[in-house]
Design an enzyme around this catalytic site. Structure first.
Site, PDB file in Angstrom:
ATOM      1  N   ASP A  97      41.020  48.773  39.941  1.00 20.09           N
ATOM      2  CA  ASP A  97      40.143  47.942  40.778  1.00 20.09           C
ATOM      3  C   ASP A  97      40.999  47.150  41.765  1.00 20.09           C
ATOM      4  O   ASP A  97      42.231  47.151  41.690  1.00 20.09           O
ATOM      5  CB  ASP A  97      39.299  47.010  39.889  1.00 20.09           C
ATOM      6  CG  ASP A  97      37.987  46.600  40.553  1.00 20.09           C
ATOM      7  OD1 ASP A  97      37.785  46.904  41.748  1.00 20.09           O
ATOM      8  OD2 ASP A  97      37.162  45.956  39.871  1.00 20.09           O
ATOM      9  N   HIS A 124      29.639  54.796  43.451  1.00 20.03           N
ATOM     10  CA  HIS A 124      29.668  53.328  43.552  1.00 20.03           C
ATOM     11  C   HIS A 124      30.319  52.834  44.838  1.00 20.03           C
ATOM     12  O   HIS A 124      29.793  51.931  45.495  1.00 20.03           O
ATOM     13  CB  HIS A 124      30.374  52.748  42.326  1.00 20.03           C
ATOM     14  CG  HIS A 124      30.591  51.261  42.393  1.00 20.03           C
ATOM     15  ND1 HIS A 124      29.548  50.369  42.513  1.00 20.03           N
ATOM     16  CD2 HIS A 124      31.727  50.508  42.381  1.00 20.03           C
ATOM     17  CE1 HIS A 124      30.038  49.135  42.552  1.00 20.03           C
ATOM     18  NE2 HIS A 124      31.355  49.190  42.481  1.00 20.03           N
TER      19      HIS A 124
HETATM   20 FE1  N7H Z   1      32.576  47.539  42.348  1.00 24.13          FE
HETATM   21  N1  N7H Z   1      34.005  50.391  38.726  1.00 24.13           N
HETATM   22  O1  N7H Z   1      34.896  50.393  37.935  1.00 24.13           O
HETATM   23  O2  N7H Z   1      33.200  51.324  38.764  1.00 24.13           O
HETATM   24  N2  N7H Z   1      34.158  48.784  42.095  1.00 24.13           N
HETATM   25  N3  N7H Z   1      32.308  47.482  40.327  1.00 24.13           N
HETATM   26  N4  N7H Z   1      31.056  46.162  42.599  1.00 24.13           N
HETATM   27  N5  N7H Z   1      32.904  47.493  44.352  1.00 24.13           N
HETATM   28  C1  N7H Z   1      35.018  49.181  43.094  1.00 24.13           C
HETATM   29  O3  N7H Z   1      38.150  49.994  45.892  1.00 24.13           O
HETATM   30  C2  N7H Z   1      32.925  48.273  39.377  1.00 24.13           C
HETATM   31  C3  N7H Z   1      30.348  45.563  41.610  1.00 24.13           C
HETATM   32  C4  N7H Z   1      32.120  46.830  45.299  1.00 24.13           C
HETATM   33  O4  N7H Z   1      35.599  49.041  50.033  1.00 24.13           O
HETATM   34  C5  N7H Z   1      35.999  50.067  42.567  1.00 24.13           C
HETATM   35  O5  N7H Z   1      38.931  48.177  44.990  1.00 24.13           O
HETATM   36  C6  N7H Z   1      32.424  47.895  38.060  1.00 24.13           C
HETATM   37  C7  N7H Z   1      29.285  44.763  42.173  1.00 24.13           C
HETATM   38  C8  N7H Z   1      32.690  47.004  46.620  1.00 24.13           C
HETATM   39  O6  N7H Z   1      35.492  51.110  49.371  1.00 24.13           O
HETATM   40  C9  N7H Z   1      35.739  50.201  41.217  1.00 24.13           C
HETATM   41  C10 N7H Z   1      31.529  46.877  38.260  1.00 24.13           C
HETATM   42  C11 N7H Z   1      29.388  44.902  43.546  1.00 24.13           C
HETATM   43  C12 N7H Z   1      33.832  47.784  46.434  1.00 24.13           C
HETATM   44  C13 N7H Z   1      34.562  49.401  40.919  1.00 24.13           C
HETATM   45  C14 N7H Z   1      31.449  46.624  39.681  1.00 24.13           C
HETATM   46  C15 N7H Z   1      30.514  45.780  43.795  1.00 24.13           C
HETATM   47  C16 N7H Z   1      33.930  48.068  45.008  1.00 24.13           C
HETATM   48  C17 N7H Z   1      37.121  50.760  43.345  1.00 24.13           C
HETATM   49  C18 N7H Z   1      30.702  46.091  37.264  1.00 24.13           C
HETATM   50  C19 N7H Z   1      28.525  44.303  44.634  1.00 24.13           C
HETATM   51  C20 N7H Z   1      34.792  48.249  47.509  1.00 24.13           C
HETATM   52  C21 N7H Z   1      38.324  49.880  43.525  1.00 24.13           C
HETATM   53  C22 N7H Z   1      30.998  46.013  35.991  1.00 24.13           C
HETATM   54  C23 N7H Z   1      27.226  44.220  44.545  1.00 24.13           C
HETATM   55  C24 N7H Z   1      34.300  49.520  48.161  1.00 24.13           C
HETATM   56  C25 N7H Z   1      38.484  49.311  44.914  1.00 24.13           C
HETATM   57  C26 N7H Z   1      35.207  49.927  49.281  1.00 24.13           C
HETATM   58  C27 N7H Z   1      34.928  48.821  44.437  1.00 24.13           C
HETATM   59  C28 N7H Z   1      33.862  49.309  39.689  1.00 24.13           C
HETATM   60  C29 N7H Z   1      30.611  45.696  40.250  1.00 24.13           C
HETATM   61  C30 N7H Z   1      30.958  46.125  45.051  1.00 24.13           C
HETATM   62  C31 N7H Z   1      36.584  51.059  40.271  1.00 24.13           C
HETATM   63  C32 N7H Z   1      32.786  48.497  36.720  1.00 24.13           C
HETATM   64  C33 N7H Z   1      28.270  43.934  41.395  1.00 24.13           C
HETATM   65  C34 N7H Z   1      32.150  46.433  47.924  1.00 24.13           C
END
Ligand code: N7H
Length: 457
Positions: free
Chosen positions: A169, A311
């Site tokens: 992340d 996601h």
């Molecule tokens: Fe997410 N995951 O492990 O699946 N998220 N996220 N997120 N997320 C991102 O690019 C995860 C949540 C965003 O710029 C990565 O840094 C999990 C909420 C946004 O390309 C991974 C949870 C919200 C991005 C995860 C969770 C977001 C992002 C890739 C909850 C907003 C950047 C790592 C438990 C409503 C997208 C990275 C971009 C990236 C995961 C929550 C949003 C691995 C497990 C609630 C904007």
């Protein structure tokens, strides 16, 4: 330029420590609290300037933020002039809007408006955090009462930096114009006003004391890890030429949009590429568009590289939505995992991960200048919207955090397409939630000067 001495450290650079405590409190003695806020607490709060330079970093970094009910309790007369409806109403009022199936799963302390503020304490050791909390509690005495605490911790060993499902992340964040001097390839360059109130790009009227503060959306997101792993292996795709394990890993990667290493599937569509994952000149340098393939690739239909529901595509659609990329809905994420590693009993299905002693997940933090073009918008209008991105039919919600908030059982029934790279239309049905919202609150992280005036006046 930005006043980095006045902007709390977590907003633009993140605390990025092995441990971070979120301490949610109510204010019970306003006069005492105010007198300490302007002195002891003010002096402890870590600015961006201090956090950026390792030499000036305190042993434990401290930030503080207030809910709307907190500002009102402090008697801040123009709290409503912060001009953010979601902040004003509080997150509880948005539970359904955010897709939560009621508040039955919410932490009790969040299911009301009694949380007035949150202290964020970050350090490399638990002992340092415990010490700093003691210092703060002895300064504030009985002027505050603890409502809830959530102890975040980086995962151990080679999982450091990975969230509980195992994915790296913290890779993709917007660069802030004028602050990040050399944006990385693929980073969205946002105006400072996308994150900070009253800075260039924020066109909402605000009180002058609020300049360069930011709204902090907090969510306690429980992750059901063994259940996620089982689902991914039960629904594994079968791409010819890949082993069973490779097909399982590909299935999870297509739900997220990145491999566990962090490598984006848009650049590494069939197999993980750990070298790509570590290279910050390449690991975010994609748009989903593939102009190199010319007319052989149609971004309206082709999900060979990345599903529309993945996601990272739902939460930042890049060229899937428009070129150039839209300038709304860019948030700074500053969360940290919480809770224990998966135990042997759970891994072998002897014990359910829903046992409260085993709760683990993400202490999610997002900063933005307007909640409903930031976190709240992304969750409601993109992630939870079965018809987003537009023009692709009903693709379904985000398989990781999406919720339809309807239909039996609860909000869990969701059908998504695009996961199978050999048959984009093949539906998969997700009958349970892998991420369960335990609620949260909206806070305002004020400029440090505002801790004196008006907050302690
Ligand atoms: Fe997410 N995951 O492990 O699946 N998220 N996220 N997120 N997320 C991102 O690019 C995860 C949540 C965003 O710029 C990565 O840094 C999990 C909420 C946004 O390309 C991974 C949870 C919200 C991005 C995860 C969770 C977001 C992002 C890739 C909850 C907003 C950047 C790592 C438990 C409503 C997208 C990275 C971009 C990236 C995961 C929550 C949003 C691995 C497990 C609630 C904007």
């Amino acid at each position: 330029g930005l006043n980095l001495d006045d902007i709390q450290g977590d907003i633009l650079v993140g605390m990025k420590k092995k441990r971070e405590l979120f301490f949610f409190f109510g204010i019970t003695d306003v006069a005492t609290f105010k007198s300490k806020l302007g002195t002891d607490i003010h002096d402890r709060v870590t600015s961006t300037t201090k956090l950026i330079d390792v030499a000036s970093q305190p042993v434990t970094a401290v930030n503080i933020a207030f809910s709307h009910s907190g500002l009102t309790t402090l008697g801040v007369a123009d709290a409503d002039q912060l001009n953010d409806d979601n902040f004003k109403a509080g997150q509880l009022a948005d539970a359904a809007f955010l897709g939560d199936p009621g508040t039955g799963n919410w932490v009790q302390g969040f299911a009301g408006t009694s949380v007035h503020g949150v202290l964020l304490l970050a350090s490399d050791t638990q002992a340092n955090i415990d010490d700093e909390l003691k210092n703060i509690q002895s300064a504030l005495g009985s002027s505050i009462t603890e409502i809830h605490r959530l102890q975040g911790a980086a995962r151990p060993g080679d999982q450091e930096g990975h969230e509980h499902f195992g994915y790296m992340d913290g890779i993709s964040q917007p660069a802030v114009e004028g602050f990040d001097k050399s944006p990385k390839p693929g980073q969205f360059v946002a105006k400072p006003g996308a994150i900070l109130l009253s800075e260039d790009g924020d066109n909402v009227a605000r009180p002058s004391w609020a300049k360069s503060g930011s709204f902090l959306a907090f969510r306690q997101l429980k992750q059901r890890v063994p259940e996620f792993n089982k689902f991914v292996s039960d629904h594994a795709v079968s791409v010819p030429g890949l082993t069973q394990q490779e097909n399982i890993d590909l299935t999870g990667a297509r739900m997220v949009g990145r491999w566990k290493s962090g490598a984006p599937i848009d650049l590494a569509p069939l197999r993980d590429d750990p070298v790509l994952a570590k290279d910050d000149q390449r690991n975010n340098n994609f748009t989903f568009a593939h102009p190199e393939l010319g007319s052989a690739f149609d971004l309206n239909t082709n999900q060979t590289f990345c599903p529309f529901t993945a996601h990272i595509a739902k939460s930042r659609p890049r060229a899937i939505l428009s070129t150039p990329e839209v300038s709304i809905a860019h948030i700074m994420r500053a969360g940290i995992p919480y809770g224990p590693e998966v135990t042997a009993d759970e891994a072998s299905a002897q014990k359910s991960s829903d046992d409260s002693s085993l709760e683990r997940g993400l202490a999610f933090v997002a900063y933005q200048s307007v909640l409903n073009t930031g976190f709240t918008f992304i969750q409601h209008t993109w992630v939870d919207n079965v018809n987003f991105p537009p023009g692709r039919g009903t693709v379904g919600v985000d398989p990781i955090i999406g919720s339809t908030n309807s239909g039996p059982p609860g909000d869990a029934q969701r059908t998504i397409t695009g996961i199978d790279p050999t048959n984009f239309q093949k539906p998969i049905v997700i009958n349970e939630d892998f991420v369960v919202s335990r609620g949260g609150e909206y806070f305002f992280s004020p400029p440090i000067s505002a801790l004196i005036t008006p907050l302690s006046k």
